[in-house]
Design an enzyme around this catalytic site. Structure first.
Site, mmCIF file in Angstrom:
data_model
loop_
_atom_site.group_PDB
_atom_site.id
_atom_site.type_symbol
_atom_site.label_atom_id
_atom_site.label_comp_id
_atom_site.label_asym_id
_atom_site.label_seq_id
_atom_site.Cartn_x
_atom_site.Cartn_y
_atom_site.Cartn_z
ATOM 1 N N TYR A 1 0.856 -1.203 0.000
ATOM 2 C CA TYR A 1 0.000 0.000 0.000
ATOM 3 C C TYR A 1 0.885 1.244 0.000
ATOM 4 C CZ TYR A 1 -2.757 -3.764 2.174
ATOM 5 O OH TYR A 1 -3.335 -4.962 2.482
ATOM 6 N N TRP B 1 -8.070 5.692 7.062
ATOM 7 C CA TRP B 1 -8.123 5.327 8.489
ATOM 8 C C TRP B 1 -6.766 4.872 8.990
ATOM 9 C CZ3 TRP B 1 -11.232 0.700 10.895
ATOM 10 C CH2 TRP B 1 -10.946 -0.505 10.262
ATOM 11 N N TYR C 1 0.012 0.416 -7.419
ATOM 12 C CA TYR C 1 -1.078 -0.142 -6.615
ATOM 13 C C TYR C 1 -2.258 -0.351 -7.552
ATOM 14 C CZ TYR C 1 -4.957 -0.562 -3.348
ATOM 15 O OH TYR C 1 -6.069 -1.017 -2.688
ATOM 16 N N GLN D 1 -13.629 5.867 4.471
ATOM 17 C CA GLN D 1 -13.348 4.760 5.399
ATOM 18 C C GLN D 1 -13.903 5.133 6.777
ATOM 19 O OE1 GLN D 1 -9.074 3.900 5.030
ATOM 20 N NE2 GLN D 1 -9.572 1.853 4.255
ATOM 21 N N GLY E 1 -13.367 -0.880 5.718
ATOM 22 C CA GLY E 1 -12.010 -1.190 6.168
ATOM 23 C C GLY E 1 -11.786 -2.681 6.355
ATOM 24 N N ASP F 1 -12.438 -5.407 4.259
ATOM 25 C CA ASP F 1 -12.860 -5.634 2.875
ATOM 26 C C ASP F 1 -13.616 -6.931 2.589
ATOM 27 O OD1 ASP F 1 -11.201 -3.479 2.968
ATOM 28 O OD2 ASP F 1 -9.651 -4.326 1.698
ATOM 29 N N TYR G 1 -7.012 -12.827 5.346
ATOM 30 C CA TYR G 1 -7.307 -11.400 5.484
ATOM 31 C C TYR G 1 -8.320 -11.119 6.593
ATOM 32 C CZ TYR G 1 -6.546 -6.946 2.984
ATOM 33 O OH TYR G 1 -6.172 -5.683 2.606
ATOM 34 N N TRP G 2 -9.508 -10.620 6.271
ATOM 35 C CA TRP G 2 -10.461 -10.242 7.327
ATOM 36 C C TRP G 2 -11.449 -11.370 7.637
ATOM 37 C CZ3 TRP G 2 -9.470 -5.899 10.008
ATOM 38 C CH2 TRP G 2 -8.725 -4.891 9.390
ATOM 39 N N GLU H 1 1.067 -6.981 9.270
ATOM 40 C CA GLU H 1 -0.244 -6.396 8.976
ATOM 41 C C GLU H 1 -1.337 -7.144 9.755
ATOM 42 O OE1 GLU H 1 -1.004 -6.722 4.825
ATOM 43 O OE2 GLU H 1 -2.864 -5.568 4.865
HETATM 44 C C1 9WN Z 1 -8.215 -1.407 -0.091
HETATM 45 C C2 9WN Z 1 -4.400 0.019 3.765
HETATM 46 C C3 9WN Z 1 -5.745 -0.662 3.561
HETATM 47 C C4 9WN Z 1 -6.584 -0.672 4.858
HETATM 48 C C5 9WN Z 1 -7.804 -1.568 4.753
HETATM 49 C C6 9WN Z 1 -7.354 -2.945 4.284
HETATM 50 C C7 9WN Z 1 -6.596 -2.837 2.955
HETATM 51 C C8 9WN Z 1 -7.029 -2.046 0.644
HETATM 52 C C9 9WN Z 1 -6.516 -3.248 -0.129
HETATM 53 O O1 9WN Z 1 -5.481 -1.993 3.118
HETATM 54 O O2 9WN Z 1 -7.495 -2.381 1.962
HETATM 55 O O3 9WN Z 1 -8.561 -0.200 0.546
HETATM 56 O O4 9WN Z 1 -5.874 -3.029 -1.170
HETATM 57 O O5 9WN Z 1 -6.761 -4.392 0.276
HETATM 58 O O6 9WN Z 1 -8.419 -3.817 4.185
HETATM 59 O O7 9WN Z 1 -8.478 -1.635 5.986
HETATM 60 O O8 9WN Z 1 -6.995 0.634 5.162
HETATM 61 O O9 9WN Z 1 -3.737 -0.537 4.859
#
Ligand code: 9WN
Length: 449
Positions: free
Chosen positions: A42, A48, A96, A121, A177, A179, A370-371, A414
């Site tokens: 990222y 957030w 990205y 977010q 947040g 996803d 992930y989530w 992460e």
């Molecule tokens: C899409 C940056 C972000 C967090 C999110 C997390 C992830 C992005 C992705 O990364 O989301 O926004 O590319 O998966 O789910 O909570 O803000 O850390």
């Protein structure tokens, strides 16, 4: 070390070492006026993330804490929305996915000069500004942020309360947040998309993280369909209910929305504004959350799918988030404490495993994806604040030890395996480092905000 072992929070040398690792992570991720969540996964600024990161920076790099928030709010749209990604124009195309060429924010009205996404977010920024101020007071910076934080809330209240019930809705799972949380499976099933559309794109995330730890291609196909639906209406919110395929009221998003009004009331007093309207709005949001998203049958909160007007059945960690509201009624607090302590989430004075993102007894619990199971520090940090706010210091202490133990065992990852504590995703992640610093600050005698 496994997550089952007692957290190494005893020795000051250990704590000092952890603190150094966290500071080094934040320093390495600092990029001229903001902190990237991760250099590889990222590389831009996320909304957030910046809020959580500012809370940690306030401990160690106070000037950066305020720059972090100020740079994010410079990208605020004229309607008050704070975009979930602010793109760094210096990065190459493809750094990205989906990048600015897919979002095309310039097509919308009232956008900043810089490219952004069109989504938002969870609004944890007022809380972050308040906590940053408590640790690193800068009244000038707080004064400058206050109107922007108020506009952020106004956007959510006026443009995203589609039913007029007092809650804001999310139009994309990225806005929550969390996803690919199982919370979104049911509403996402109604979004028409084929996994094969992803053959036309190159995903950036799976080049840097194990595909088994990330959302699937079908998830991404739906994410892109939702981006297209929102973008093609110029990111206008009027009329969303007519044809946008994903509209959900999320308990964590709305808990943050309410907590923001509580924080704004504190900030208003400091900057010479009237705290009264903030307190009144906070009370209305809490009342609406209880009325709309609390399920007495399960004793927890759940997202409401506005397309079916039903609560989604998945019991995810999103349901525990309303604990952060100081005015949550005792009945709901008690029910959430039962839910948190249950085998589903395992919060305890001595935790043998970390807090998962999804009910660990559910058939669709996935420990590495992930989530959908892994443990995340930002969610644990919020739940811990809620437990402290409602008089459960021992449970809060257990959660804190567990979170510190995760980073002691695996580093500033992460997310973490919810059984073994192994590090997953990015190995040098911004909010993990920042919130660890916040948790450690208490050993230095600084009370939680
Ligand atoms: C899409 C940056 C972000 C967090 C999110 C997390 C992830 C992005 C992705 O990364 O989301 O926004 O590319 O998966 O789910 O909570 O803000 O850390």
């Amino acid at each position: 070390m496994t997550a089952g072992a007692p957290a190494r929070t005893g020795g000051p040398a250990d704590l000092a070492g952890l603190r150094r690792i966290a500071i080094a992570t934040l320093d390495a991720n600092w990029e001229h006026d903001h902190t990237v969540p991760s250099r590889t996964l990222y590389p831009h600024q996320w909304s957030w993330d910046s809020a959580f990161i500012a809370i940690g920076l306030a401990q160690v790099r106070p000037e950066r804490a305020w720059r972090e928030l100020a740079s994010l709010f410079r990208a605020q749209w004229a309607d008050g929305r704070v975009p979930h990604i602010v793109f760094n124009p210096a990065l190459r195309v493809g750094a990205y996915f989906p990048g600015p060429e897919l979002w095309r924010s310039a097509i919308a009205e009232g956008v900043p000069a810089v490219d952004t996404s069109g989504l938002v977010q969870p609004p944890v920024h007022a809380l972050a500004a308040w906590l940053a101020y408590r640790r690193a007071p800068d009244l000038g910076a707080l004064r400058r942020l206050y109107p922007a934080l108020v506009a952020q809330q106004r956007y959510l209240a006026e443009r995203r309360d589609l039913t007029g019930d007092g809650l804001a809705c999310v139009v994309h799972p990225w806005e929550s947040g969390l996803d690919n949380s199982p919370a979104w499976d049911e509403p996402m099933a109604a979004v028409p998309a084929e996994a094969t559309v992803m053959r036309a794109y190159r995903r950036h995330d799976t080049a840097h993280a194990d595909a088994a730890h990330r959302p699937t291609d079908l998830d991404y196909a739906r994410y892109l369909a939702l981006v297209a639906s929102y973008r093609d209406r110029g990111y206008r919110d009027r009329g969303l209910a007519d044809d946008h395929p994903f509209l959900v009221e999320c308990p964590m998003f709305n808990a943050a929305f309410g907590a923001a009004e509580h924080a704004l009331a504190e900030i208003a007093v400091l900057v010479g504004a009237d705290p009264g309207p903030h307190r009144a709005r906070a009370a209305r949001i809490t009342e609406a959350l209880v009325r709309r998203l609390y399920d007495p049958a399960t004793g927890t909160f759940a997202p409401r799918d506005l397309r079916t007007d039903r609560l989604v059945p998945a019991r995810t960690v999103l349901g525990l988030a309303p604990l952060i509201l100081p005015d949550l009624p005792a009945r709901q607090v008690d029910a959430l404490v039962v839910e948190a302590r249950s085998a589903r989430f395992g919060v305890a004075r001595r935790m043998d495993r970390p807090l998962p993102s999804h009910d660990r007894t559910a058939p669709d619990f996935e420990p590495v994806r992930y989530w959908r199971g892994p443990s995340w520090l930002n969610v644990g940090w919020l739940v811990r604040r809620g437990l402290l706010a409602h008089g459960h210091p021992e449970l809060a202490a257990g959660l804190r030890r567990s979170m510190i133990g995760l980073v002691a065992g695996a580093g500033c990852h992460e997310y973490f395996h919810p059984d073994t504590g192994a590090g997953l995703g990015s190995p040098a992640f911004g909010w993990t480092a920042a919130l660890l610093l916040d948790l450690l600050a208490e050993d230095a005698g600084i009370p939680p905000g």
